[in-house]
Design a protein around this motif. Structure first.
Motif, PDB file in Angstrom:
ATOM      1  N   ALA C 263       0.837  -1.197   0.000  1.00 21.29           N
ATOM      2  CA  ALA C 263       0.000   0.000   0.000  1.00 21.29           C
ATOM      3  C   ALA C 263       0.870   1.244   0.000  1.00 21.29           C
ATOM      4  CB  ALA C 263      -0.927  -0.006   1.207  1.00 21.29           C
ATOM      5  N   ALA C 264       2.075   1.134   0.605  1.00 21.66           N
ATOM      6  CA  ALA C 264       2.988   2.279   0.646  1.00 21.66           C
ATOM      7  C   ALA C 264       3.866   2.335  -0.601  1.00 21.66           C
ATOM      8  CB  ALA C 264       3.851   2.196   1.900  1.00 21.66           C
ATOM      9  N   GLN C 277      -4.722 -18.281  -1.120  1.00 27.17           N
ATOM     10  CA  GLN C 277      -4.819 -17.159  -0.182  1.00 27.17           C
ATOM     11  C   GLN C 277      -4.917 -15.808  -0.893  1.00 27.17           C
ATOM     12  OE1 GLN C 277      -1.476 -18.119   2.555  1.00 27.17           O
ATOM     13  NE2 GLN C 277      -3.079 -18.479   4.081  1.00 27.17           N
ATOM     14  N   TYR C 278      -5.169 -15.859  -2.213  1.00 22.16           N
ATOM     15  CA  TYR C 278      -5.184 -14.603  -2.983  1.00 22.16           C
ATOM     16  C   TYR C 278      -6.042 -13.527  -2.321  1.00 22.16           C
ATOM     17  CZ  TYR C 278      -5.485 -11.384  -6.913  1.00 22.16           C
ATOM     18  OH  TYR C 278      -5.412 -10.258  -7.697  1.00 22.16           O
ATOM     19  N   ASP C 279      -7.240 -13.923  -1.897  1.00 25.98           N
ATOM     20  CA  ASP C 279      -8.171 -12.938  -1.342  1.00 25.98           C
ATOM     21  C   ASP C 279      -7.656 -12.318  -0.042  1.00 25.98           C
ATOM     22  OD1 ASP C 279      -9.769 -13.360  -3.435  1.00 25.98           O
ATOM     23  OD2 ASP C 279     -11.203 -14.670  -2.388  1.00 25.98           O
ATOM     24  N   GLU C 280      -6.867 -13.079   0.693  1.00 27.34           N
ATOM     25  CA  GLU C 280      -6.317 -12.542   1.945  1.00 27.34           C
ATOM     26  C   GLU C 280      -5.342 -11.412   1.687  1.00 27.34           C
ATOM     27  OE1 GLU C 280      -7.717 -13.501   4.528  1.00 27.34           O
ATOM     28  OE2 GLU C 280      -8.739 -15.090   3.401  1.00 27.34           O
ATOM     29  N   GLY C 281      -4.752 -11.430   0.494  1.00 25.67           N
ATOM     30  CA  GLY C 281      -3.668 -10.479   0.214  1.00 25.67           C
ATOM     31  C   GLY C 281      -4.123  -9.223  -0.484  1.00 25.67           C
ATOM     32  N   ILE C 282      -5.434  -9.074  -0.663  1.00 20.73           N
ATOM     33  CA  ILE C 282      -5.916  -7.888  -1.383  1.00 20.73           C
ATOM     34  C   ILE C 282      -5.793  -6.658  -0.511  1.00 20.73           C
ATOM     35  CG2 ILE C 282      -7.961  -6.794  -2.383  1.00 20.73           C
ATOM     36  CD1 ILE C 282      -8.803  -9.564  -3.332  1.00 20.73           C
ATOM     37  N   TYR C 283      -5.178  -5.629  -1.038  1.00 24.08           N
ATOM     38  CA  TYR C 283      -5.075  -4.389  -0.285  1.00 24.08           C
ATOM     39  C   TYR C 283      -5.822  -3.288  -1.025  1.00 24.08           C
ATOM     40  CZ  TYR C 283      -1.091  -3.641  -3.447  1.00 24.08           C
ATOM     41  OH  TYR C 283      -0.299  -3.511  -4.538  1.00 24.08           O
ATOM     42  N   GLU C 284      -5.657  -2.062  -0.548  1.00 29.10           N
ATOM     43  CA  GLU C 284      -6.535  -0.972  -0.974  1.00 29.10           C
ATOM     44  C   GLU C 284      -6.781  -0.885  -2.482  1.00 29.10           C
ATOM     45  OE1 GLU C 284      -4.285   1.965   1.245  1.00 29.10           O
ATOM     46  OE2 GLU C 284      -4.499   0.321   2.666  1.00 29.10           O
ATOM     47  N   THR C 285      -5.730  -1.039  -3.284  1.00 30.95           N
ATOM     48  CA  THR C 285      -5.894  -0.836  -4.724  1.00 30.95           C
ATOM     49  C   THR C 285      -6.717  -1.933  -5.373  1.00 30.95           C
ATOM     50  OG1 THR C 285      -3.863  -2.039  -5.094  1.00 30.95           O
ATOM     51  CG2 THR C 285      -3.692   0.346  -4.914  1.00 30.95           C
TER      52      THR C 285
END
Lengths: 507, 371, 369
Positions: C263-264, C277-285
């Motif tokens: 995110a940074a 685990q793809y869905d676990e790794g989704i961040y803001e974008t």
């Protein structure tokens, strides 16, 4: 009907004791009404009921003629009752203003509005000539000033009925005079004061009426103008009280306690001892006078073995005990009535019988091979309780905490004297006690002297020193100012010496 | 010696606390949409329904008894032993190490194991005691730190010296001869994990209660606990007593560790602080810090822990909620201190008191002399 | 005092009474006619969780999803229990609770159940057990698989290999690390397979991926999320580009750290484990920092076993291995973060595994820990 407070047939029981036994108590508007009684007589309980801290088992309270149900102190506050407790309830690192508004902070937009409060406190302070600076930090002001903050706290909450619980116990004579002036000012402004005390002199000086309570019952209510100290004392104790200690000629014998050039460090800014030498003989009471904090505590601790000597020696019965432990010294024959009975004298959660063996539980016949003999201990406790007239609700099984201050002190004195010591170090032995208990303890101390024991009496009360001692030593700044025979001494002279004025009189 | 009245009062207090806890638990059950009566029924059934489950309840309670006893003992002497978990670990480590190293006959091996865990725990407890006595380090801080020292010591030592052929994270299985489980007891309780630890626990309860109530040692320790200043002014060696008290508390927890790792469990896992060490605090609180109270409280908690799973299995209450319910019961049960503080007020509104109030001229003996 | 005691007794008694009178919804556990109540058609499936929670985003959850899938398809009653501790006794207690409550088909994920299953396979001969990642033994690693137990293993090294290969090919150049949970065989095999996959890419596809011993770490638990985050942070700071986190809850910590960094604006990756685990790794974008996942089809295996039981073909007494050959392992079908060419090459390797031309070792050899 000008009774602002009327408590009718109040009864309150605690396990094993009836603290208030159908007490009826009336206070007129605008008077200073003293509530007199020995420690444990029930006066504090009665006032705690009025203030909502306790609920009476039975009986009613009427305020301004109307029946009131005071379930908690907040209701008491709303009804215009305020209380200055013996131990102040102040936050030390807060300012005066912050302490006073604590709990009813005036807010504007959720911000505490201290300015308004501060101005009001200043105005109140001026009106009652309390001379309190609203912005001072509590820890910076004197005890007398702290008490005035407590008074302001009540006034800020518009209290009309002010309860003072033993207000002079913590004050110097000068501060006491100031307080009395303030109290008179409060009366002039239309307040009513209930003064809990056991000091007769104060009642005579300031109260208009006085109700005397003994063992949970009202003995009577008298106009102060129509009575004398002696009469009040008799009402309080239930018999004639001797104000002077009866005491024959002393017969000093060999040296029991010898302190030779003792030097110890002080704690917390207090004075230690410097080259301090003193001798106490068998068959005499040596009184050590001095203003508090001039090395008395350090001296006591060095004698009983709680503080290490940097230099010099302590001898008990001719034996050098400087390097010995507390227990060794006790076994040589030292007894100690400590200044703070709650901190050093008793284990409050232990029962009376347990407290009575605190110094010899490990010896036969109290225990054998590490196993305590409870039967023997109980019997021993019963005997000491009888001999020393210790009054406890559940006798030997009462916890020390449940005893009144006087009886706690009696238990300590009983324990220490019952061990038949050769040396008795008594520090402020009557502090906070009532007339009856003081008389009793004084009698016991003299009795010890007459039995040929050595007694070192350390007290801040000059009267006590003058009444009991055979010789008087004065300590100032950790050094011995001088020693005088009691016959050569008077209050003024000792007072001067206590302030450090050298007066070399050999004795 | 505690008076009978006092003991009775403590007992009532704790009982009330348990009731309150169950009430709170019931409320939680209602809120989560399950039937409290059904839940409690299965909870107690799960812990008691047959001899095996009773055995399991006792087995679960065993380490808790020790942990509770340890906390209660330290507390009696004015010390707060938060280090039960670490002391259990060390006790367990000593037991495991000896059990896996020597192959002596069972009676000898067990004796040595018990002694070793006792001394190991004692050492782990005494250290914070020494720090407190000498340097005035608060025992809460130092015992917590000792927990982690124990944790990481086990983390290192077990894989290094006692691991099985395939697993890095736990010791080998404790051999039969070193296990506190004994065949006749296991079969008596039809296959339960109950083990000699429960007897050891009862013995310790007896010993500790004798020490506290009947010996000069207990007298001294309690005196120091209640009022350090008065004790030292009376010539009691306070520092010695602090160390001794912590050592005994540690020894108790150490024994608890042995009963857990070579009794209840059958090997030692790394990376886990035994929760019993902390539950011991609640046990001690509910047991009013008395040895027998701790025994009773631990068995009650053991019952809850054992019955919990059955409750989840028989009802629709998910296990996480069951855990919360048990925690709530324990939490409330451990507040008996608060109840004591408000006891008089509670009594005022108790059915008994209310009954007395409405009934004119009660035959109550204390009211007899009125008017 | 006595009155309080009496009151307490009454309350207890009431509970007992009402409880007894109550027609308990699930059939009473100690009913002697247990077999009659639970007929074949209404198979009741239970599961006991390993260390960690049911929603651990990996092992427990994968198993439970398999159970749920089967429950939906076949209309079964299911329940899971969470043991109070991680000792054998705790596991046996919960298994006993399930059996007593009439759940006669029990799935236990994790090697820690090995000795517990050894015990209960004799104790509850009427119940069926599926043990994942382990086989029953008495503590001596000598397998004793009774007729009511199926033991399931996965070839984690193959799964790890594919993930390692995919990672290496996608990065082309850079450094990778590994965070394991407990140092137990399945996790170790993941690591060793992963390393072999990376080395394979370096040798055959000219990638330049660095691996250093200090970046292959076992945290020691499957629960410590905070520690996972710290370990991941330390590795990323040292310049690691992608971390293979085979560590349950510890891995979640690593994922959180990577998400924060991504995110940074930093480019960091995590390789997931056990499940996609793809869905676990989704961040803001909306993007995910999960490069790919080294999967074990636990859910499928669990589902298959339940189905087999319903069909009457429960392979009791067997130790099954789920591998590339029977599609028991692999990387996810969808890999948004992998280039199509990479997926193709990984598929090739998968096929090579299936026909035996590519063999991945399940032993440490010269590899890192």
């Amino acid at each position: 009907m000008n009774n602002i407070v009327e408590m009718r047939d109040i009864r309150k029981e605690f396990p094993g004791v009836v603290a208030c036994d159908d007490i009826t108590f009336q206070v007129k508007k605008g008077e200073i009404h003293a509530l007199l009684g020995e420690n444990g007589a029930g006066k504090s309980t009665l006032m705690n009921i009025l203030f909502g801290l306790y609920q009476p088992d039975q009986g009613d309270i009427y305020l301004r003629g109307e029946k009131a149900n005071i379930a908690n102190p907040n209701i008491a506050n709303d009804l215009g009752i305020g209380m200055v407790h013996q131990h102040f309830k102040l936050v030390h690192n807060f300012t005066v203003t912050e302490n006073i508004i604590l709990g009813l902070e005036p807010t504007r937009h959720f911000m505490i509005n201290k300015k308004t409060a501060s101005a009001r406190i200043a105005e109140l302070s001026k009106r009652y000539s309390l001379n309190v600076n609203p912005d001072s930090i509590i820890s910076d002001v004197s005890v007398g000033m702290q008490q005035r903050v407590e008074i302001l706290k009540m006034l800020y909450r518009d209290a009309e009925i002010l309860i003072f619980d033993e207000p002079t116990a913590v004050l110097t004579p000068q501060e006491v005079r100031e307080l009395m002036k303030i109290m008179r000012g409060l009366i002039d402004e239309g307040k009513t004061i209930i003064l809990i005390t056991h000091k007769l002199r104060e009642i005579m000086a300031i109260a208009s009426r006085c109700t005397v309570i003994r063992r949970g019952s009202v003995v009577g209510t008298v106009n102060v103008a129509d009575t004398t100290e002696e009469k009040l004392a008799e009402m309080m104790v239930g018999r004639t009280v001797l104000f002077d200690v009866e005491k024959g000629e002393g017969k000093p014998g060999k040296e029991m306690l010898q302190i030779e050039k003792l030097t110890v460090e002080g704690t917390g800014g207090g004075h230690g001892l410097k080259d301090f030498s003193l001798t106490v003989r068998c068959g005499e009471i040596l009184g050590l006078a001095g203003v508090d904090g001039n090395g008395q505590s350090e001296l006591v601790e060095a004698i009983i073995g709680l503080r290490r000597a940097n230099d010099g020696r302590v001898l008990i019965g001719g034996q050098n005990v400087t390097a010995l432990s507390v227990r060794d010294r006790i076994q040589i024959g030292m007894a100690h009535i400590p200044e703070d009975r709650h901190k050093h004298g008793l284990i409050l959660d232990y029962t009376v019988q347990e407290n009575l063996i605190l110094k010899n539980y490990f010896t036969e016949p109290f225990s054998r091979k590490g196993i305590l003999d409870w039967n023997y201990i109980y019997g021993h406790a019963e005997r000491v309780i009888r001999d020393f007239d210790i009054r406890a609700g559940e006798g030997a099984h009462a916890t020390a905490r449940s005893l009144s201050g006087g009886n706690q002190q009696k238990a300590i004195v009983g324990r220490e004297i019952d061990g038949n010591p050769d040396l008795l170090v008594a520090v402020q032995p009557t502090r906070g006690l009532d007339v009856g208990a003081i008389e009793y303890i004084h009698k016991r101390l003299v009795e010890q002297r007459d039995q040929g024991k050595a007694v070192l009496l350390i007290s801040l009360e000059l009267d006590e020193i003058l009444d009991l001692s055979d010789r008087i030593a004065v300590i100032f700044n950790g050094e011995l100012v001088g020693i005088v025979n009691v016959d050569d001494a008077d209050e003024n002279m000792i007072g001067l010496m206590m302030a450090g004025g050298k007066k070399e009189v050999s004795a | 010696m505690k008076t009978r009245v006092r003991v009775k009062k403590d007992f009532t207090m704790s009982l009330f606390a348990v009731l309150l806890g169950m009430l709170a638990g019931a409320l939680l059950m209602l809120v989560t949409g399950s039937n409290p009566i059904e839940n409690f029924y299965y909870l107690f059934r799960g812990g008691l329904m047959n001899i095996e489950r009773i055995g399991n309840t006792l087995a679960t309670a065993t380490p808790l008894i020790f942990a509770g006893l340890s906390v209660a003992f330290a507390f009696k002497t004015g010390l707060f032993n938060i280090g039960g978990a670490g002391q259990m670990l060390i006790g367990g480590l000593c037991a495991t190490a000896i059990g896996l190293t020597f192959s002596w006959p069972k009676p000898i091996l067990l004796t040595v194991i018990v002694l070793a865990s006792l001394f190991g725990g004692a050492l782990w407890g005494a250290l914070p005691g020494v720090l407190k006595a000498r340097f005035n380090v608060h025992e809460v801080v130092s015992t917590i730190m000792m927990n982690w020292i124990a944790y990481w010591s086990v983390f290192y030592i077990v894989p290094q010296y006692f691991k099985g052929p395939f697993l890095e994270t736990e010791s080998q299985r404790i051999p039969e001869a070193a296990s506190l489980k004994i065949p006749w007891l296991t079969s008596l309780f039809s296959g339960s994990y109950i083990n000699l630890g429960i007897f050891l626990a009862v013995v310790c309860v007896v010993i500790i209660s004798i020490i506290l109530e009947r010996t000069t040692l207990g007298y001294e320790l309690k005196a120091v606990g209640y009022n350090r200043d008065a004790a030292s002014a009376a010539g009691i060696n306070v520092n010695r007593n602090i160390v001794l008290s912590m050592a005994i508390a540690g020894a108790l927890a150490g024994l608890g560790g042995a009963t857990f790792y070579v009794g209840f469990a059958s090997n030692m896992q790394i990376g886990v602080l035994p929760s019993q060490g902390f539950d011991g605090i609640a046990v001690a609180l509910l047991g009013a810090n008395s040895p027998w109270g701790a025994l009773a409280a631990a068995i009650f908690f053991g019952l809850l822990h054992t019955g919990k799973g059955f409750m989840s299995a028989m009802t629709v209450t998910p296990p996480e909620i069951s855990d919360t319910i048990i925690a709530t019961i324990i939490y409330f049960a451990a507040t008996s201190v608060l109840i004591e503080r408000n006891w008089n007020r509670i009594k005022q509104y108790s059915p008994v008191a209310l009954y007395k109030k409405v009934r004119p001229g009660g035959v109550d003996s204390t009211a007899g002399g009125e008017q | 005092m006595r009155k309080w005691l009496a009151l307490f007794m009454i309350v207890c008694f009431l509970f007992a009474l009402v409880g007894c009178g109550d027609d308990a919804p699930p059939p009473a556990a100690d009913d002697d006619e247990n077999g009659d109540v639970v007929d074949e058609a209404e198979l009741r499936v239970g599961m006991v969780t390993d260390a960690g929670t049911i929603d651990d985003k990996s092992f427990n959850q994968g198993t439970w999803e398999g159970v749920q899938m089967a429950a939906r398809d076949f209309g079964l009653e299911t329940r899971y229990l969470q043991p109070g501790g991680t000792t054998e006794a705790d596991y046996i207690t919960e298994i006993g609770n399930l059996v007593d409550a009439g759940f006669m088909f029990i799935v236990c994920p994790g090697f820690k159940f090995e000795t517990a299953i050894y015990d209960v396979q004799d104790r509850y001969p009427d119940a069926k057990f599926v043990l994942i990642d382990g086989y029953p033994h008495a503590g001596d690693w000598d397998p004793v698989v009774k007729e009511n137990v199926v033991s399931i293993f996965f070839t984690e090294h193959e799964s790890g290999f594919l993930a390692g290969l995919a990672t290496a090919l996608q990065l082309g150049e850079g450094e990778v690390g590994f965070i394991g949970g407990m140092e137990i065989p399945p996790v170790q095999k993941f690591s060793w397979g992963f390393q072999q996959g990376v080395l394979y890419a370096n040798e055959n596809y000219d990638t330049n991926i660095v691996m250093q011993a200090e970046n292959f770490i076992y945290e020691g638990t499957f629960e410590n999320v905070a520690a996972g985050q710290q370990l991941a942070a330390a590795m990323f700071d040292k310049g690691v580009d992608a971390i293979f986190a085979a560590a349950g809850g510890v891995g979640i910590g690593a994922i959180n750290e990577a998400k924060a960094r991504a995110a940074a604006g930093e480019e960091v990756w995590i390789v997931g484990v056990d499940v996609d685990q793809y869905d676990e790794g989704i961040y803001e974008t909306g993007k995910s920092i999960i490069l790919t996942s080294a999967m074990k089809y636990i859910d499928v295996a669990t589902y298959d076993m339940i189905q087999a039981e319903l069909d009457g073909t429960f392979p009791g007494g067997e130790i099954l291995t789920f591998n590339a050959g029977n599609y028991g392992i692999g990387i996810p079908r969808e890999n948004p973060n992998l280039d199509p060419e990479v997926v193709e090459l990984v598929d090739e390797a998968f096929k090579a595994m299936q026909d035996g031309t590519l063999v991945v070792s399940d032993e440490q050899g010269d590899l890192f820990r």
